[in-house]
Design a protein around this motif. Sequence first.
Motif, PDB file in Angstrom:
ATOM      1  N   PRO A 128       0.870  -1.157  -0.156  1.00  0.00           N
ATOM      2  CA  PRO A 128       0.110  -0.175   0.031  1.00  0.00           C
ATOM      3  C   PRO A 128       0.952   1.378  -0.025  1.00  0.00           C
ATOM      4  CG  PRO A 128      -0.642  -1.583   1.648  1.00  0.00           C
ATOM      5  CD  PRO A 128       0.449  -2.097   1.098  1.00  0.00           C
ATOM      6  N   GLU A 129       0.203   2.230  -0.532  1.00  0.00           N
ATOM      7  CA  GLU A 129       1.089   3.631  -0.671  1.00  0.00           C
ATOM      8  C   GLU A 129       0.302   4.651  -0.074  1.00  0.00           C
ATOM      9  OE1 GLU A 129       1.913   4.489  -4.704  1.00  0.00           O
ATOM     10  OE2 GLU A 129       3.292   2.433  -5.164  1.00  0.00           O
ATOM     11  N   ARG A 130       1.186   5.566   0.498  1.00  0.00           N
ATOM     12  CA  ARG A 130       0.454   6.732   1.022  1.00  0.00           C
ATOM     13  C   ARG A 130      -0.448   7.472   0.133  1.00  0.00           C
ATOM     14  NH1 ARG A 130       2.904   8.303   5.453  1.00  0.00           N
ATOM     15  NH2 ARG A 130       5.108   8.083   4.395  1.00  0.00           N
ATOM     16  N   GLY A 131      -1.630   7.731   0.663  1.00  0.00           N
ATOM     17  CA  GLY A 131      -2.569   8.414  -0.193  1.00  0.00           C
ATOM     18  C   GLY A 131      -3.522   7.493  -0.874  1.00  0.00           C
ATOM     19  N   ASP A 132      -3.440   6.290  -0.713  1.00  0.00           N
ATOM     20  CA  ASP A 132      -4.411   5.317  -1.333  1.00  0.00           C
ATOM     21  C   ASP A 132      -5.608   5.237  -0.554  1.00  0.00           C
ATOM     22  OD1 ASP A 132      -2.319   4.306  -3.135  1.00  0.00           O
ATOM     23  OD2 ASP A 132      -2.195   2.222  -2.268  1.00  0.00           O
ATOM     24  N   ILE A 133      -6.682   4.998  -1.242  1.00  0.00           N
ATOM     25  CA  ILE A 133      -8.120   5.074  -0.596  1.00  0.00           C
ATOM     26  C   ILE A 133      -8.403   3.461  -0.575  1.00  0.00           C
ATOM     27  CG2 ILE A 133     -10.559   5.618  -0.924  1.00  0.00           C
ATOM     28  CD1 ILE A 133      -9.530   8.152  -2.334  1.00  0.00           C
ATOM     29  N   ILE A 134      -8.416   3.015   0.616  1.00  0.00           N
ATOM     30  CA  ILE A 134      -8.366   1.535   0.796  1.00  0.00           C
ATOM     31  C   ILE A 134      -9.669   1.155   1.671  1.00  0.00           C
ATOM     32  CG2 ILE A 134      -7.374  -0.138   2.227  1.00  0.00           C
ATOM     33  CD1 ILE A 134      -4.622   1.121   1.644  1.00  0.00           C
ATOM     34  N   VAL A 135     -10.262  -0.052   1.128  1.00  0.00           N
ATOM     35  CA  VAL A 135     -11.602  -0.421   1.930  1.00  0.00           C
ATOM     36  C   VAL A 135     -10.885  -1.685   2.753  1.00  0.00           C
ATOM     37  CG1 VAL A 135     -13.728  -1.777   1.548  1.00  0.00           C
ATOM     38  CG2 VAL A 135     -12.892  -0.128  -0.371  1.00  0.00           C
ATOM     39  N   PHE A 136     -11.250  -1.627   4.169  1.00  0.00           N
ATOM     40  CA  PHE A 136     -10.949  -2.678   5.223  1.00  0.00           C
ATOM     41  C   PHE A 136     -12.006  -2.856   5.842  1.00  0.00           C
ATOM     42  CE2 PHE A 136      -9.963   1.831   6.603  1.00  0.00           C
ATOM     43  CZ  PHE A 136     -10.005   1.478   8.148  1.00  0.00           C
ATOM     44  N   SER A 137     -11.938  -4.161   6.559  1.00  0.00           N
ATOM     45  CA  SER A 137     -12.792  -4.809   7.437  1.00  0.00           C
ATOM     46  C   SER A 137     -12.220  -4.191   8.780  1.00  0.00           C
ATOM     47  CB  SER A 137     -13.147  -6.370   7.218  1.00  0.00           C
ATOM     48  OG  SER A 137     -14.122  -6.597   8.183  1.00  0.00           O
ATOM     49  N   SER A 138     -12.891  -3.354   9.671  1.00  0.00           N
ATOM     50  CA  SER A 138     -12.321  -2.952  10.826  1.00  0.00           C
ATOM     51  C   SER A 138     -12.910  -3.591  11.886  1.00  0.00           C
ATOM     52  CB  SER A 138     -12.394  -1.456  11.113  1.00  0.00           C
ATOM     53  OG  SER A 138     -12.046  -1.041  12.304  1.00  0.00           O
ATOM     54  N   TYR A 184     -10.091   4.609  16.113  1.00  0.00           N
ATOM     55  CA  TYR A 184     -10.027   2.958  16.452  1.00  0.00           C
ATOM     56  C   TYR A 184      -8.488   2.681  16.467  1.00  0.00           C
ATOM     57  CZ  TYR A 184     -15.011   3.359  14.895  1.00  0.00           C
ATOM     58  OH  TYR A 184     -16.305   3.622  14.992  1.00  0.00           O
ATOM     59  N   GLY A 185      -7.692   3.584  16.292  1.00  0.00           N
ATOM     60  CA  GLY A 185      -6.227   3.043  16.198  1.00  0.00           C
ATOM     61  C   GLY A 185      -6.015   2.585  14.846  1.00  0.00           C
ATOM     62  N   THR A 186      -4.575   2.054  14.719  1.00  0.00           N
ATOM     63  CA  THR A 186      -4.157   1.530  13.422  1.00  0.00           C
ATOM     64  C   THR A 186      -4.898   0.240  12.836  1.00  0.00           C
ATOM     65  OG1 THR A 186      -2.239   0.475  14.527  1.00  0.00           O
ATOM     66  CG2 THR A 186      -1.869   2.584  13.566  1.00  0.00           C
ATOM     67  N   ALA A 187      -4.833  -0.209  11.840  1.00  0.00           N
ATOM     68  CA  ALA A 187      -5.470  -1.562  11.282  1.00  0.00           C
ATOM     69  C   ALA A 187      -4.456  -2.134  10.609  1.00  0.00           C
ATOM     70  CB  ALA A 187      -6.478  -1.021  10.101  1.00  0.00           C
ATOM     71  N   PRO A 188      -4.444  -3.507  10.959  1.00  0.00           N
ATOM     72  CA  PRO A 188      -3.489  -4.568  10.484  1.00  0.00           C
ATOM     73  C   PRO A 188      -3.874  -4.707   9.017  1.00  0.00           C
ATOM     74  CG  PRO A 188      -5.245  -5.530  11.805  1.00  0.00           C
ATOM     75  CD  PRO A 188      -5.262  -4.304  11.890  1.00  0.00           C
ATOM     76  N   ARG A 189      -2.657  -5.219   8.402  1.00  0.00           N
ATOM     77  CA  ARG A 189      -2.857  -5.626   6.886  1.00  0.00           C
ATOM     78  C   ARG A 189      -3.600  -6.556   6.632  1.00  0.00           C
ATOM     79  NH1 ARG A 189       1.471  -5.284   2.238  1.00  0.00           N
ATOM     80  NH2 ARG A 189       0.235  -6.602   0.803  1.00  0.00           N
ATOM     81  N   SER A 190      -3.995  -7.379   7.611  1.00  0.00           N
ATOM     82  CA  SER A 190      -4.924  -8.616   7.476  1.00  0.00           C
ATOM     83  C   SER A 190      -6.255  -8.027   7.140  1.00  0.00           C
ATOM     84  CB  SER A 190      -4.850  -9.615   8.787  1.00  0.00           C
ATOM     85  OG  SER A 190      -5.053  -9.001   9.781  1.00  0.00           O
ATOM     86  N   GLU A 191      -6.546  -6.836   7.520  1.00  0.00           N
ATOM     87  CA  GLU A 191      -7.924  -6.299   7.279  1.00  0.00           C
ATOM     88  C   GLU A 191      -8.092  -5.389   6.031  1.00  0.00           C
ATOM     89  OE1 GLU A 191      -9.156  -5.337  12.371  1.00  0.00           O
ATOM     90  OE2 GLU A 191      -8.813  -3.709  10.771  1.00  0.00           O
ATOM     91  N   LEU A 192      -7.191  -5.407   5.340  1.00  0.00           N
ATOM     92  CA  LEU A 192      -7.287  -4.527   4.142  1.00  0.00           C
ATOM     93  C   LEU A 192      -8.021  -5.547   3.036  1.00  0.00           C
ATOM     94  CD1 LEU A 192      -3.748  -3.011   3.597  1.00  0.00           C
ATOM     95  CD2 LEU A 192      -5.743  -2.190   5.167  1.00  0.00           C
ATOM     96  N   LEU A 193      -9.004  -4.944   2.289  1.00  0.00           N
ATOM     97  CA  LEU A 193      -9.609  -5.652   1.398  1.00  0.00           C
ATOM     98  C   LEU A 193      -9.439  -5.160  -0.119  1.00  0.00           C
ATOM     99  CD1 LEU A 193     -13.165  -5.755   2.922  1.00  0.00           C
ATOM    100  CD2 LEU A 193     -11.566  -7.383   2.990  1.00  0.00           C
ATOM    101  N   LYS A 245     -12.007  -3.247  14.926  1.00  0.00           N
ATOM    102  CA  LYS A 245     -12.336  -2.570  16.413  1.00  0.00           C
ATOM    103  C   LYS A 245     -13.550  -1.825  16.229  1.00  0.00           C
ATOM    104  CE  LYS A 245      -7.477  -2.077  17.123  1.00  0.00           C
ATOM    105  NZ  LYS A 245      -6.038  -1.198  17.057  1.00  0.00           N
ATOM    106  N   SER A 246     -14.119  -1.226  14.911  1.00  0.00           N
ATOM    107  CA  SER A 246     -15.229  -0.629  14.635  1.00  0.00           C
ATOM    108  C   SER A 246     -16.431  -1.470  14.499  1.00  0.00           C
ATOM    109  CB  SER A 246     -14.936   0.393  13.427  1.00  0.00           C
ATOM    110  OG  SER A 246     -15.031  -0.276  12.278  1.00  0.00           O
ATOM    111  N   GLY A 247     -16.137  -2.820  14.087  1.00  0.00           N
ATOM    112  CA  GLY A 247     -17.143  -3.497  13.551  1.00  0.00           C
ATOM    113  C   GLY A 247     -17.754  -3.281  12.406  1.00  0.00           C
ATOM    114  N   LYS A 248     -17.082  -2.322  11.574  1.00  0.00           N
ATOM    115  CA  LYS A 248     -17.494  -2.231  10.195  1.00  0.00           C
ATOM    116  C   LYS A 248     -16.459  -2.212   9.141  1.00  0.00           C
ATOM    117  CE  LYS A 248     -19.960   1.651  12.681  1.00  0.00           C
ATOM    118  NZ  LYS A 248     -20.162   3.228  12.660  1.00  0.00           N
ATOM    119  N   ARG A 249     -17.153  -2.211   7.840  1.00  0.00           N
ATOM    120  CA  ARG A 249     -16.123  -2.088   6.697  1.00  0.00           C
ATOM    121  C   ARG A 249     -15.923  -0.569   6.636  1.00  0.00           C
ATOM    122  NH1 ARG A 249     -19.129  -4.477   2.002  1.00  0.00           N
ATOM    123  NH2 ARG A 249     -20.149  -2.454   1.995  1.00  0.00           N
ATOM    124  N   LEU A 250     -14.773  -0.093   6.695  1.00  0.00           N
ATOM    125  CA  LEU A 250     -14.522   1.540   6.250  1.00  0.00           C
ATOM    126  C   LEU A 250     -13.621   1.583   5.130  1.00  0.00           C
ATOM    127  CD1 LEU A 250     -13.253   1.896  10.079  1.00  0.00           C
ATOM    128  CD2 LEU A 250     -15.519   2.242   9.121  1.00  0.00           C
TER     129      LEU A 250
END
Length: 230
Positions: free
Chosen positions: A73-83, A192-201, A85-90
């Motif tokens: 992933p690169e800085r500035g990317d718009i990423i879909v991830f399953s969080s 929610y804090g940082t997100a691990p790579r495993s959550e990136l969709l 901590k929030s219990g949501k897809r962000l």
Amino acid sequence: MSKIMSVIKNNSGFILFLFALFIVRGSIFDWHPVPTGSMKPTILEGDVIVESKIAYDLKLPFSDTTLMRLNEPERGDIIVFSSEKSGKRLIKRLIGLPGDKVQVTNDQIIINGKMATYQKLPMDDPRIPAVAPDRDNGFYALESMPDMDEHLIIIDDTKYNPSRDTVAIVVPEDHYFFMGDNRDNSADSRTYGTAPRSELLGRAFGIMISIKWLEDYTPRWKRFFSSLYL
């Protein structure tokens, strides 16, 4: 059984299309309607965004099991991830990479001691979506860094936001720090804090269709098949 086989034979083309769509959406591309304004003005309520599911990792279709890393992933990317901590897809913008020291001061980001560049825009700037200024307070600005392409953000300085200022944190290994472009109306890594790579969709890259979700459901034709990046 013969009737079933007859139905399959007579509709084989359509069945093959559905199977291909199933495979594509499960492992290559996906699309999501966006109900909130946390990424305004880049993404509006009612946009249906398209993501590449193979932008970063090759995963087992319809699962979180990673088979192979493809890209970083690169800085500035718009990423879909399953969080978790929030219990949501962000859907958020990637701001901090692993190992970065990230701090937010008055809604402005500081990465490894260097503040991003900000250019305040007049409300009639053509880069601001025509529908956006009608309901939004505050002001629009272009944000950029040497390794992050410029993009639009909203800073609403008319309201109190406890996330406007944060303490500096170091992003852990294989984790990422995300923020919404609507800086004072986004629950993101400041919450929610940082997100691990495993959550990136996947990496969101375009808008398939767009409707006025909060108004009369009419199409925003100019946003159909448009890019999410300036």
